[in-house]
Design a protein around this motif. Structure first.
Motif, PDB file in Angstrom:
ATOM      1  N   ARG A  97       0.840  -1.203   0.000  1.00  0.00           N
ATOM      2  CA  ARG A  97       0.000   0.000   0.000  1.00  0.00           C
ATOM      3  C   ARG A  97       0.874   1.253   0.000  1.00  0.00           C
ATOM      4  N   LEU A  98       1.980   1.216   0.732  1.00  0.00           N
ATOM      5  CA  LEU A  98       2.880   2.367   0.819  1.00  0.00           C
ATOM      6  C   LEU A  98       3.633   2.582  -0.488  1.00  0.00           C
ATOM      7  N   GLU A  99       4.114   1.513  -1.097  1.00  0.00           N
ATOM      8  CA  GLU A  99       4.961   1.641  -2.293  1.00  0.00           C
ATOM      9  C   GLU A  99       4.160   1.785  -3.583  1.00  0.00           C
ATOM     10  N   GLY A 100       2.991   1.167  -3.636  1.00  0.00           N
ATOM     11  CA  GLY A 100       2.159   1.242  -4.833  1.00  0.00           C
ATOM     12  C   GLY A 100       2.895   0.791  -6.082  1.00  0.00           C
ATOM     13  N   GLN A 101       2.737   1.560  -7.149  1.00  0.00           N
ATOM     14  CA  GLN A 101       3.360   1.216  -8.441  1.00  0.00           C
ATOM     15  C   GLN A 101       4.889   1.301  -8.392  1.00  0.00           C
ATOM     16  N   GLN A 102       5.436   1.899  -7.356  1.00  0.00           N
ATOM     17  CA  GLN A 102       6.899   2.061  -7.248  1.00  0.00           C
ATOM     18  C   GLN A 102       7.566   0.869  -6.577  1.00  0.00           C
ATOM     19  N   THR A 103       6.803  -0.139  -6.211  1.00  0.00           N
ATOM     20  CA  THR A 103       7.399  -1.277  -5.508  1.00  0.00           C
ATOM     21  C   THR A 103       8.448  -1.969  -6.364  1.00  0.00           C
TER      22      THR A 103
ATOM     23  N   LYS B 223       2.092  -6.559 -11.068  1.00  0.00           N
ATOM     24  CA  LYS B 223       1.963  -6.045 -12.431  1.00  0.00           C
ATOM     25  C   LYS B 223       3.215  -5.324 -12.881  1.00  0.00           C
ATOM     26  N   THR B 224       3.889  -4.680 -11.924  1.00  0.00           N
ATOM     27  CA  THR B 224       5.051  -3.856 -12.254  1.00  0.00           C
ATOM     28  C   THR B 224       6.342  -4.662 -12.372  1.00  0.00           C
TER      29      THR B 224
ATOM     30  N   ASN C  37      -5.006  -2.957  -6.871  1.00  0.00           N
ATOM     31  CA  ASN C  37      -4.810  -3.066  -8.322  1.00  0.00           C
ATOM     32  C   ASN C  37      -3.330  -3.140  -8.700  1.00  0.00           C
ATOM     33  N   LEU C  38      -2.582  -3.959  -7.958  1.00  0.00           N
ATOM     34  CA  LEU C  38      -1.140  -4.089  -8.197  1.00  0.00           C
ATOM     35  C   LEU C  38      -0.743  -5.463  -8.734  1.00  0.00           C
ATOM     36  N   LEU C  39      -1.676  -6.405  -8.793  1.00  0.00           N
ATOM     37  CA  LEU C  39      -1.317  -7.797  -9.083  1.00  0.00           C
ATOM     38  C   LEU C  39      -1.660  -8.188 -10.515  1.00  0.00           C
TER      39      LEU C  39
END
Length: 326
Positions: free
Chosen positions: A69-75, A251-252, A95-97
């Protein structure tokens, strides 16, 4: 001059081809410990992928969700490993997976389960563990522990730990609208609440409490490595809350195919045997190899709450726990 450059350029070219892909896996600390499954899983998968697996251990399972949740798309994670079935809906809402594209026909789970993003890799029922050399008046139900027993307990913080969250859901399943009162009663027996499982279990083994929240499978570790059956799981008549541990790809991820291969590997015969004998959880693969001590474990009734219900109520239930138990 050109002759001098050729060996240098060739070495750079070879280095670029030989540089292994790196798969970054966020997980919980006990998974990456020297006695946990991480080192063996890493060695086995690297032997077949020609890649480098890098585990990053966080405090416990709920911490994984907080980190995503903290890192979001930047993970920087390619894989998140160690979230449980209760947190599926809340994690998917980020919506990260990415979809795994796998089927689960060969898996044996404690209840019907299917999901297009999460892959189950082991499961276990929560239980309070005791030392039968010290404790004889063992409660036979959660209500007896909460309302009548004088035994002291250690458990984990539901804000950071999936076992701690499991106890919160267990209490809610048994007590419903009377959970706040149950937490107030349990508070009187609580020695401490730890951020994660490792700290809680270590304190119990040091003699700091009569009971510790862990898993039905925990005594199998002591039977196998300590050659003792003195540590047992108290069996409760209401049933035991179950946890299915999950992994998913991000996803990233810069290595999406490698990530999918790792997910598939987790439910292979060789990985499942490692998980049963080092993570001390039930394997999900039918007919997977388990330590002989598993045959001596209790087989409790299953309690679980759908992830969608947990997602809708988790914040409110955490507030109830915090205001009643702290």
């Amino acid at each position: 001059m050109k002759l001098l450059f050729k060996p240098f350029l060739l070495s750079l070219l070879l280095a670029s081809f030989s540089q292994a892909q790196t798969l970054t896996v966020y997980t919980y600390q006990s998974f990456t410990s020297e006695w946990g499954p991480g080192p063996q899983i890493e060695t086995l998968f690297e032997a077949q992928c020609d890649c480098d697996v890098e585990f990053i251990g966080l405090e416990d399972g709920v911490s994984l969700l907080n980190r995503l949740r903290l890192e979001g798309q930047q993970t920087s994670a390619d894989i998140v490993l160690g979230l449980d079935d209760a947190l599926i809906e809340e994690t998917k809402a980020l919506n990260l997976l990415q979809a795994h594209g796998m089927t689960f026909e060969n898996l044996d789970l404690p209840y019907a389960f299917n999901d297009d993003q999460f892959v189950p890799y082991d499961y276990g029922h929560f239980a309070f563990i005791y030392d039968d050399q010290k404790v004889t008046d063992v409660p036979s139900s959660l209500k007896e522990l909460v309302e009548d027993s004088e035994l002291s307990i250690i458990y984990q913080d539901p804000r950071t730990s999936t076992p701690g969250q499991g106890l919160m859901l267990w209490v809610k399943a048994v007590y419903g609208d009377e959970s706040a009162q149950a937490w107030q009663q349990l508070k009187e027996k609580t020695v401490t609440v730890t951020p994660g499982w490792s700290e809680a279990y270590s304190l119990f083994l040091e003699g700091k409490s009569d009971l510790v929240l862990s898993y039905v499978t925990s005594p199998a570790y002591h039977m196998t490595w300590d050659e003792t059956e003195q540590y047992k799981a108290a069996e409760f008549s209401e049933g035991h809350y179950v946890q299915i541990e999950m992994a998913a790809a991000l996803k990233t991820s810069k290595e999406p195919e490698l990530a999918k291969s790792f997910l598939q590997f987790l439910i292979s015969t060789e990985a499942q045997a490692v998980l049963a004998s080092t993570n001390w959880m039930q394997p999900v693969l039918k007919d997977a190899e388990t330590p002989a001590a598993f045959d001596k474990l209790i087989t409790p009734k299953t309690i679980y709450t759908p992830s969608s219900t947990v997602y809708k109520n988790r914040k409110q239930w955490l507030r109830e726990w915090r205001s009643s138990a702290s």
